[in-house]
Design a protein around this motif. Structure first.
Motif, short mmCIF file in Angstrom:
data_model
loop_
_atom_site.label_atom_id
_atom_site.label_comp_id
_atom_site.label_asym_id
_atom_site.label_seq_id
_atom_site.Cartn_x
_atom_site.Cartn_y
_atom_site.Cartn_z
N GLU A 106 0.83 -1.21 0.00
CA GLU A 106 0.00 0.00 0.00
C GLU A 106 0.86 1.25 0.00
OE1 GLU A 106 -3.41 2.23 2.70
OE2 GLU A 106 -3.11 0.08 2.97
N GLN A 107 1.90 1.28 0.82
CA GLN A 107 2.80 2.44 0.86
C GLN A 107 3.49 2.65 -0.48
OE1 GLN A 107 5.38 1.39 4.08
NE2 GLN A 107 3.98 2.14 5.67
N LEU A 108 3.93 1.57 -1.09
CA LEU A 108 4.59 1.67 -2.39
C LEU A 108 3.63 2.19 -3.47
CD1 LEU A 108 6.56 -1.67 -2.13
CD2 LEU A 108 7.61 0.61 -2.32
N PHE A 109 2.40 1.67 -3.49
CA PHE A 109 1.41 2.14 -4.46
C PHE A 109 1.13 3.63 -4.27
CE2 PHE A 109 -0.54 -2.38 -4.59
CZ PHE A 109 0.30 -2.76 -5.63
N ARG A 110 0.97 4.03 -3.02
CA ARG A 110 0.67 5.45 -2.76
C ARG A 110 1.82 6.36 -3.19
NH1 ARG A 110 -4.10 6.13 -0.07
NH2 ARG A 110 -4.93 4.33 1.06
N ARG A 111 3.06 5.94 -2.96
CA ARG A 111 4.22 6.73 -3.41
C ARG A 111 4.24 6.83 -4.93
NH1 ARG A 111 9.72 4.63 -1.26
NH2 ARG A 111 10.47 6.33 -2.59
N ALA A 112 3.98 5.70 -5.60
CA ALA A 112 3.99 5.70 -7.08
C ALA A 112 2.91 6.64 -7.61
CB ALA A 112 3.79 4.29 -7.60
N ILE A 113 1.72 6.55 -7.05
CA ILE A 113 0.61 7.40 -7.50
C ILE A 113 0.96 8.87 -7.30
CG2 ILE A 113 -1.78 8.08 -7.02
CD1 ILE A 113 -2.21 5.05 -6.24
N ALA A 114 1.51 9.22 -6.15
CA ALA A 114 1.86 10.62 -5.86
C ALA A 114 2.90 11.13 -6.86
CB ALA A 114 2.38 10.75 -4.43
N LEU A 115 3.90 10.32 -7.16
CA LEU A 115 4.91 10.73 -8.14
C LEU A 115 4.32 10.89 -9.54
CD1 LEU A 115 7.95 8.58 -6.98
CD2 LEU A 115 7.88 11.08 -7.11
N TRP A 116 3.50 9.93 -9.96
CA TRP A 116 2.88 10.04 -11.28
C TRP A 116 2.00 11.28 -11.37
CZ3 TRP A 116 1.90 4.16 -11.22
CH2 TRP A 116 2.86 3.50 -12.01
#
Length: 193
Positions: free
Chosen positions: A77-87
């Motif tokens: 979940e943390q990894l997905f949220r970081r990826a989404i924020a960067l994108w």
């Protein structure tokens, strides 16, 4: 290719990191999850060291999928949220990569029975894809299927049926009848019935 690029450019060059991400995808498809995770982690470290953020969210999202498979949902979940924020920062809030990340996060939340949190995330992913792709695109069918799965999990059978029938109608037009995605949607429709 990885060995040659490491020798030519060094361990932390973005080109080497990109190659690691590609190899990690191959390994994850072969269910070599530990090796895939190791490659993604080293790629993430290289991107961060060089402050190269273009492909960083791809590596984060891929590692998140691996962590889901490995049974580490909180880290995923943390990894997905970081990826989404960067994108979102790099590409804008309505880019298809954002939708892909939202889908990964939404499905993870569904698997953890966090349906109220998952629903707006999956809806947003679908809305982005509807805006960006033609009405008969497989990504939209996938979004409708995901909404159907969520409705099925919540025991909202009429809503699940409508989403799954819409997904199947798209898939019938763009995929061969024997394609596995058609079978998955039909199996979920059977669950509804």
């Amino acid at each position: 290719a990885l060995e040659i690029r490491e020798r030519l450019f060094g361990q932390n060059d973005p080109v080497v990191a990109d190659t690691r991400v590609g190899l990690a995808l191959v390994y994850s498809q072969e269910n070599r999850l530990a090796e895939a995770a190791e490659l993604d982690i080293s790629a993430i470290a290289a991107y961060q060291e060089r402050r190269e953020t273009t492909n960083l969210p791809v590596a984060l999202n891929n590692l998140g999928r691996i962590r889901v498979e490995q049974g580490h949902p909180k880290e995923a979940e943390q990894l997905f949220r970081r990826a989404i924020a960067l994108w979102q920062h790099q590409l804008g809030p309505t880019h298809p990569n954002v939708a892909a990340g939202l889908t990964s996060l939404g499905l993870l939340l569904c698997s953890r029975s966090k349906f109220n949190e998952a629903e707006p995330i999956l809806r947003r992913a679908r809305d982005i894809d509807v805006e960006r792709f033609p009405a008969n695109h497989p990504r939209i069918a996938n979004d409708l299927n995901n909404m159907g799965v969520l409705a099925l999990d919540r025991k909202h059978y009429a809503e699940a049926e409508a989403f799954l029938q819409a997904a199947e109608a798209i898939l019938e037009k763009c995929l061969p009848p024997s394609h596995p995605e058609n079978g998955k949607v039909l199996a979920r429709l059977a669950e509804v019935y």
